[in-house]
Design an enzyme around this catalytic site. Structure first.
Site, PDB file in Angstrom:
ATOM      1  N   CYS A 199      37.518  -3.178 -18.877  1.00 18.30           N
ATOM      2  CA  CYS A 199      38.956  -3.736 -19.336  1.00 18.30           C
ATOM      3  C   CYS A 199      39.873  -2.795 -19.816  1.00 18.30           C
ATOM      4  CB  CYS A 199      39.206  -4.389 -19.805  1.00 18.30           C
ATOM      5  SG  CYS A 199      39.850  -5.844 -20.119  1.00 18.30           S
ATOM      6  N   SER A 222      46.268 -14.132 -16.858  1.00 19.19           N
ATOM      7  CA  SER A 222      46.964 -14.679 -17.084  1.00 19.19           C
ATOM      8  C   SER A 222      48.274 -14.993 -17.248  1.00 19.19           C
ATOM      9  CB  SER A 222      46.885 -13.003 -18.127  1.00 19.19           C
ATOM     10  OG  SER A 222      46.950 -12.722 -17.830  1.00 19.19           O
ATOM     11  N   CYS A 267      34.892  -4.987 -26.190  1.00 18.97           N
ATOM     12  CA  CYS A 267      36.555  -5.024 -26.477  1.00 18.97           C
ATOM     13  C   CYS A 267      37.263  -6.471 -27.104  1.00 18.97           C
ATOM     14  CB  CYS A 267      37.189  -4.888 -24.253  1.00 18.97           C
ATOM     15  SG  CYS A 267      38.943  -4.935 -24.650  1.00 18.97           S
TER      16      CYS A 267
END
Length: 401
Positions: free
Chosen positions: A204, A18, A104
């Site tokens: 996660c 990210s 998620c």
RNA sequence: GGUCCCUUCGUCUAACGGUUAGGACACAAGAUUUUCAUUCUUGAAAUAGGGGUUCGAUUCCCCUAGGGACUA
């Protein structure tokens, strides 16, 4: 229509992917805002670090500072618990094996988190997933395609298999065209703190957990019996070929059904601590030794708290050629490509993350969708997602029954 | 109650009187992996106990502790 830059909120997780994704967006000319979400803080059953989310937040913040982008924080713990963790417990309780990370993405990152991003004025929401999006224009409007990541080794499209067109419309995957080693290289060149951080593993936001311990927060342990089923059991005498020529609904149903084990089909060889802690194909954790070959779980029955195992990796109980998806659990990322009752299509399928794509045919029937694989598949597990691809596009998915 | 036969890592087992007592499964730790699994590598782990005989005993002999369709 020109003038203002498009604003993108990137979900900064505190990892390399990210981080680099944020930078790529900047290079592409977007106005970028970093948003870190805290989803979990309970450490019951969590191995490794005591407070991972805070470490990650620190790293995410450092990256934002380095890239000189605004940084925001949001706590979605309540939603995560309600929409991901509770689902997990519920599934395990039913004797199924859920995939929390798929949920998620559908429920948190591309739903609640996305809403938060919109509140920050976002035009798009980006993540560090290894996958690509392509938008095509038709007479019926825009259609968004979810494509596998360019790095075949890291392709994470599978985890997004439950996204909708609406969600996809607002999503960006900046590193989808990149190879993982290049991502690390870029991070290194930018001297990002996350450059050499180990890839995250496990659930996660939760991390690597000792699953039985984690699940025992909600599901109680109770002793039950383990049965060994011989490979020559008549239960495995299914006529798989019947599915290749004009199969009837009955044939589909029969062949797609998990093997209906009963204690009389085998012999008791040990005890376990709760059938709901096991999953199909599992080898470790049975604590039963002395057999010439390893034992694998081939069936669980939570009603009677029984675990069934087979010896050896070639045991027929580990394999099936057909699986069923309930109609209400069939999800098309590309509704325009959805099959109508009676139709079928040859495509490629995977039934767990990173599994090489398998050839098969998807049949849509009135009573459900059925996937018939060319080759028998090992460890078809209820609760897991089957995702199907047409070329390198993920067009749909569903929960295995 | 007699004549026999068994007893090795947690488990199933291998070892002409001379081996670092081997393997498999189980277990543990790492690696791989944003699910659960799988897979790979490494590791720890045993001669029931006590006496002998031998240069040397898991192995041969003798005793004590757990299993076997010959015996009115």
């Amino acid at each position: 229509m020109t003038g203002r830059k498009k604003r993108v909120v990137i979900g900064l997780s505190g990892g390399v992917d990210s981080s680099v994704a944020a930078r790529v967006l900047m290079d592409q000319g977007y106005e970028v805002i970093g948003l870190f979400m805290k989803n979990w803080h309970d450490t019951t059953g969590v191995l490794e670090s005591d407070c991972p989310w805070l470490d990650d937040k620190y790293d995410a913040e450092a990256v934002a500072r380095k890239l000189n982008i605004p940084f925001h924080f949001v706590d979605l713990s309540a939603e995560y618990r309600a929409r991901v963790v509770d689902y997990m417990f519920a599934e395990y309780e039913k004797g199924r094996t859920p995939n929390p990370d798929v949920l998620c993405n559908r429920e948190i990152k591309f739903d609640v988190f996305m809403e938060k991003a919109f509140e920050l004025g976002a035009d798009y929401v980006a993540t560090g997933h290894y996958c690509r999006k392509e938008t095509i224009f038709t007479e019926n409007g825009e259609i968004h395609r979810l494509l596998a990541g360019a790095d075949g080794n890291k392709d994470q499209s599978y985890f997004l298999c439950q996204l909708s067109q609406k969600q996809l419309a607002k999503a960006l995957f900046p590193i989808g065209e990149m190879m993982k080693p290049d991502v690390r290289k870029v991070a290194g060149e930018l001297k990002l703190i996350t450059a050499h951080k180990k890839d995250s593993q496990g659930i996660c936001f939760v991390g690597k957990v000792d699953l039985p311990v984690f699940l025992q927060q909600k599901l109680k342990a109770k002793e039950g019996r383990v049965f060994l089923i011989p490979p020559e059991s008549e239960l495995f005498e299914r006529n798989w070929g019947a599915v290749d020529e004009n199969p009837t609904d009955e044939v589909f149903e029969e062949l797609a059904h998990p093997y209906p084990f009963h204690p009389r089909d085998g012999q008791k060889i040990g005890e376990h601590n709760g059938a709901h802690f096991y999953t199909i194909g599992q080898r470790k954790g049975l604590d039963i030794g002395g057999f010439p070959e390893p034992l694998f779980v081939i069936g669980i029955n939570v009603d009677y708290n029984q675990v069934y195992v087979g010896m050896g990796k070639e045991h027929p109980g580990l394999y099936r050629r057909v699986l069923k998806i309930l109609n209400e659990e069939v999800h098309w990322i590309r509704p325009d490509l959805a099959l109508k009752d009676g139709e079928s299509r040859r495509l490629k399928i995977r039934i767990r993350y990173r599994q090489p794509l398998q050839n098969g045919i998807l049949y849509q029937r009135e009573n459900g969708a059925f996937i018939v694989f060319d080759e028998p598949q090992r460890g078809i597990t209820p609760g897991q997602f089957a995702a199907w691809y047409e070329n390198d596009e993920l067009t749909g998915s569903g929960v295995i029954s």
